[in-house]
Design an enzyme around this catalytic site. Structure first.
Site, PDB file in Angstrom:
ATOM      1  N   TYR A   1       0.817  -1.217   0.000  1.00 33.42           N
ATOM      2  CA  TYR A   1       0.000   0.000   0.000  1.00 33.42           C
ATOM      3  C   TYR A   1       0.851   1.268   0.000  1.00 33.42           C
ATOM      4  O   TYR A   1       0.399   2.335   0.378  1.00 33.42           O
ATOM      5  CB  TYR A   1      -0.963   0.013   1.195  1.00 33.42           C
ATOM      6  CG  TYR A   1      -0.305  -0.072   2.562  1.00 33.42           C
ATOM      7  CD1 TYR A   1       0.090   1.082   3.240  1.00 33.42           C
ATOM      8  CD2 TYR A   1      -0.092  -1.289   3.169  1.00 33.42           C
ATOM      9  CE1 TYR A   1       0.686   1.018   4.484  1.00 33.42           C
ATOM     10  CE2 TYR A   1       0.509  -1.369   4.429  1.00 33.42           C
ATOM     11  CZ  TYR A   1       0.888  -0.213   5.074  1.00 33.42           C
ATOM     12  OH  TYR A   1       1.483  -0.304   6.305  1.00 33.42           O
ATOM     13  N   SER A   2       2.089   1.139  -0.460  1.00 28.01           N
ATOM     14  CA  SER A   2       2.976   2.304  -0.474  1.00 28.01           C
ATOM     15  C   SER A   2       4.053   2.136  -1.528  1.00 28.01           C
ATOM     16  O   SER A   2       4.273   1.044  -2.055  1.00 28.01           O
ATOM     17  CB  SER A   2       3.627   2.480   0.905  1.00 28.01           C
ATOM     18  OG  SER A   2       4.493   1.389   1.183  1.00 28.01           O
TER      19      SER A   2
ATOM     20  N   GLU B   1      15.346   8.148   6.399  1.00 26.89           N
ATOM     21  CA  GLU B   1      16.770   8.161   6.083  1.00 26.89           C
ATOM     22  C   GLU B   1      17.000   7.472   4.733  1.00 26.89           C
ATOM     23  O   GLU B   1      16.465   6.396   4.479  1.00 26.89           O
ATOM     24  CB  GLU B   1      17.485   7.412   7.201  1.00 26.89           C
ATOM     25  CG  GLU B   1      18.961   7.266   7.082  1.00 26.89           C
ATOM     26  CD  GLU B   1      19.541   6.529   8.283  1.00 26.89           C
ATOM     27  OE1 GLU B   1      20.772   6.408   8.341  1.00 26.89           O
ATOM     28  OE2 GLU B   1      18.761   6.088   9.165  1.00 26.89           O
TER      29      GLU B   1
ATOM     30  N   ASP C   1       8.905  -8.870   9.745  1.00 25.87           N
ATOM     31  CA  ASP C   1       9.164  -8.910   8.300  1.00 25.87           C
ATOM     32  C   ASP C   1      10.646  -8.726   8.004  1.00 25.87           C
ATOM     33  O   ASP C   1      11.032  -7.972   7.109  1.00 25.87           O
ATOM     34  CB  ASP C   1       8.337  -7.847   7.578  1.00 25.87           C
ATOM     35  CG  ASP C   1       8.146  -8.164   6.088  1.00 25.87           C
ATOM     36  OD1 ASP C   1       8.411  -9.326   5.691  1.00 25.87           O
ATOM     37  OD2 ASP C   1       7.740  -7.273   5.322  1.00 25.87           O
TER      38      ASP C   1
ATOM     39  N   LYS D   1      13.875  -9.622   6.307  1.00 24.57           N
ATOM     40  CA  LYS D   1      14.269 -10.279   5.060  1.00 24.57           C
ATOM     41  C   LYS D   1      15.292  -9.382   4.366  1.00 24.57           C
ATOM     42  O   LYS D   1      15.409  -8.186   4.707  1.00 24.57           O
ATOM     43  CB  LYS D   1      13.055 -10.513   4.161  1.00 24.57           C
ATOM     44  CG  LYS D   1      12.298  -9.248   3.781  1.00 24.57           C
ATOM     45  CD  LYS D   1      11.086  -9.572   2.923  1.00 24.57           C
ATOM     46  CE  LYS D   1      10.310  -8.306   2.540  1.00 24.57           C
ATOM     47  NZ  LYS D   1       9.134  -8.595   1.707  1.00 24.57           N
TER      48      LYS D   1
ATOM     49  N   GLU E   1      15.302  -7.792   1.650  1.00 28.65           N
ATOM     50  CA  GLU E   1      14.751  -6.587   1.040  1.00 28.65           C
ATOM     51  C   GLU E   1      14.529  -5.479   2.058  1.00 28.65           C
ATOM     52  O   GLU E   1      14.484  -4.299   1.691  1.00 28.65           O
ATOM     53  CB  GLU E   1      13.408  -6.895   0.349  1.00 28.65           C
ATOM     54  CG  GLU E   1      13.529  -7.773  -0.884  1.00 28.65           C
ATOM     55  CD  GLU E   1      13.394  -9.256  -0.567  1.00 28.65           C
ATOM     56  OE1 GLU E   1      12.935 -10.007  -1.431  1.00 28.65           O
ATOM     57  OE2 GLU E   1      13.757  -9.674   0.559  1.00 28.65           O
ATOM     58  N   ASN E   2      14.372  -5.833   3.327  1.00 30.01           N
ATOM     59  CA  ASN E   2      14.147  -4.839   4.376  1.00 30.01           C
ATOM     60  C   ASN E   2      15.407  -4.534   5.188  1.00 30.01           C
ATOM     61  O   ASN E   2      15.334  -3.870   6.223  1.00 30.01           O
ATOM     62  CB  ASN E   2      13.027  -5.306   5.322  1.00 30.01           C
ATOM     63  CG  ASN E   2      11.667  -5.218   4.665  1.00 30.01           C
ATOM     64  OD1 ASN E   2      11.482  -4.484   3.697  1.00 30.01           O
ATOM     65  ND2 ASN E   2      10.712  -5.984   5.165  1.00 30.01           N
TER      66      ASN E   2
ATOM     67  N   ASP F   1      11.239  -0.815   7.184  1.00 32.42           N
ATOM     68  CA  ASP F   1       9.859  -1.276   7.003  1.00 32.42           C
ATOM     69  C   ASP F   1       9.276  -1.866   8.286  1.00 32.42           C
ATOM     70  O   ASP F   1       9.236  -3.082   8.479  1.00 32.42           O
ATOM     71  CB  ASP F   1       9.761  -2.289   5.865  1.00 32.42           C
ATOM     72  CG  ASP F   1       8.308  -2.469   5.418  1.00 32.42           C
ATOM     73  OD1 ASP F   1       7.388  -1.974   6.122  1.00 32.42           O
ATOM     74  OD2 ASP F   1       8.082  -3.101   4.377  1.00 32.42           O
TER      75      ASP F   1
ATOM     76  N   THR G   1       6.503 -12.188   4.751  1.00 31.40           N
ATOM     77  CA  THR G   1       6.768 -12.688   3.405  1.00 31.40           C
ATOM     78  C   THR G   1       6.902 -14.205   3.459  1.00 31.40           C
ATOM     79  O   THR G   1       7.586 -14.735   4.348  1.00 31.40           O
ATOM     80  CB  THR G   1       8.056 -12.047   2.852  1.00 31.40           C
ATOM     81  OG1 THR G   1       7.927 -10.616   2.933  1.00 31.40           O
ATOM     82  CG2 THR G   1       8.289 -12.458   1.403  1.00 31.40           C
TER      83      THR G   1
END
Length: 395
Positions: free
Chosen positions: A7-8, A74, A119, A121, A123-124, A137, A166
């Site tokens: 949603y972002s 940041e 969450d 992972k 990617e975060n 995140d 995820t």
């Protein structure tokens, strides 16, 4: 653009008057309302406002327009750890050990604050320009009942382990609807370390359903090039029993840090709480830009109106505090290092009993009948504090 979520989206943005670059998270108001995500968005902002650690992404300011909510975060110029893994195919054990140690240090701080990220992972996990990890995140963050942070009054601590996260990093207990624990993040750390060293997640398969079957069966295979120390640590992090995972068990993070895989890591070099280093950030915004104004989003409750890390100026020493204005109305001072309430500033609607005097954009005083409180706001929001407090008078 940095990335897109459910949603972002996150874009690279430069503030015109200062030239400062931010990672701007943009969230659609209508979608947030339709999907009942209001509480998640409010919680993410309030949590990031209070966390202060070099391994956690920093929130500088928030604002809104007719259609969207914005978070100025940041900017991590090194990109995602995921991209680095993909570029290299896999990381060396020394690289993986360094990154894993930084994640462990940040996770210990987050868990000590009574928060479950839910969450974790690649990617975060973002990289700064000089190669250090930042956990990002916090849209799925869950506070525990023992949380030391100031959390929304209507936050629920339900027993059910809500399905978030995820697929490839979700622990088996979440699939079985067990209560959320710190062990959820430790499992995800194990999956992430495996991916650093191999190039792919440990339970990768053709569909989410097949991934879940492998997770439940703990169908775990190690590549031949994994060292014995790496195998042993990942095996323990991916224990079916959350309470047996190092970092989540009775020995806490001591058991995790003492594992042979981390031999050579000097944990004393990792700081638990970073000093404020954003004094140069110019965040002079008017009242409509100081928070989400979520009261304008249908169905949202107004609780915390304004929250900032300030310096409380005293004769002999200056102390860092978190000043919180709620819609009761109420002014609360919190010790950000201990997440402990230090006291309330007596509220009064009578300007003779409580008044706010602004010396300049960074310095202001709150005067009551018995005491004067002096503050310095490194984000230059003294006038916003005055406006916000006075807006609650004689409503």
């Amino acid at each position: 653009m940095y990335g897109v979520g459910s949603y972002s989206k996150v874009v690279r943005a430069k503030k015109k008057d200062t030239g400062t670059v931010y990672a701007l998270k943009i969230m659609d108001k209508n979608f947030i309302t339709k999907e009942n995500k209001i509480s998640y968005v409010k919680l993410e902002r309030i949590v990031l406002d209070q966390l202060d650690h070099p391994g956690v992404i920093q929130l500088y300011f928030t604002f809104q327009d007719t259609y969207s909510l914005y978070m100025a975060l940041e900017s991590c110029e090194g990109g995602e750890l995921f991209d680095q893994i993909m570029r290299k195919g896999r990381l060396s054990e020394d690289e993986a050990r360094f990154y894993a140690a930084e994640v462990v240090d940040a996770l210990e701080y987050i868990h000590d604050a009574g928060l479950i990220h839910r969450d974790i992972k690649p990617e975060n996990l973002l990289l700064t320009a000089d190669g250090h990890i930042k956990i990002a995140d916090f849209g799925s963050v869950k506070p525990t009942r023992e949380s030391k942070l100031t959390i929304l009054p209507n936050t629920t601590y339900d027993k059910a382990c809500t399905f978030v996260g995820t697929a490839a990093y979700i622990p088996p207990e979440v699939l079985n609807s067990s209560p959320a624990t710190f062990g959820n993040d430790i499992w995800a750390l194990g999956c992430t370390l495996y991916q650093m060293l191999s190039g792919s997640s440990p339970f990768k398969d053709a569909s989410e359903w097949l991934i879940f079957q492998r997770i439940i069966a703990r169908d775990l295979k190690f590549p031949d090039h994994f060292s014995e120390e790496a195998r042993d640590l990942i095996d323990k992090l991916l224990d079916i029993d959350p309470a047996k995972r190092p970092g989540a068990g009775p020995q806490g993070y001591t058991a995790l840090k003492m594992h042979p895989f981390f031999k050579g890591i000097d944990w004393k070099k990792f700081t638990q709480v970073a000093e404020d280093d954003d004094d140069s950030q110019d965040s002079t915004w008017n009242l409509t830009h100081m928070g989400y104004g979520l009261e304008r989003v249908p169905g949202a409750r107004r609780d915390i109106i304004m929250i900032s890390k300030l310096k409380k100026l005293q004769k002999l020493t200056n102390k860092k505090v978190q000043l919180i204005l709620t819609n009761k109305p109420k002014l609360v001072c919190v010790d950000p290092s201990k997440f402990a309430t230090k006291g309330n500033i007596i509220w009064s609607d009578d300007s003779a009993d409580i008044s706010i005097h602004v010396a300049n954009s960074a310095h202001f005083k709150i005067s009551t009948a018995k005491k004067v409180f002096s503050f310095e706001d490194p984000k230059q929001r003294a006038w916003q504090w005055k406006t916000a407090i006075e807006s609650f008078r004689n409503r």
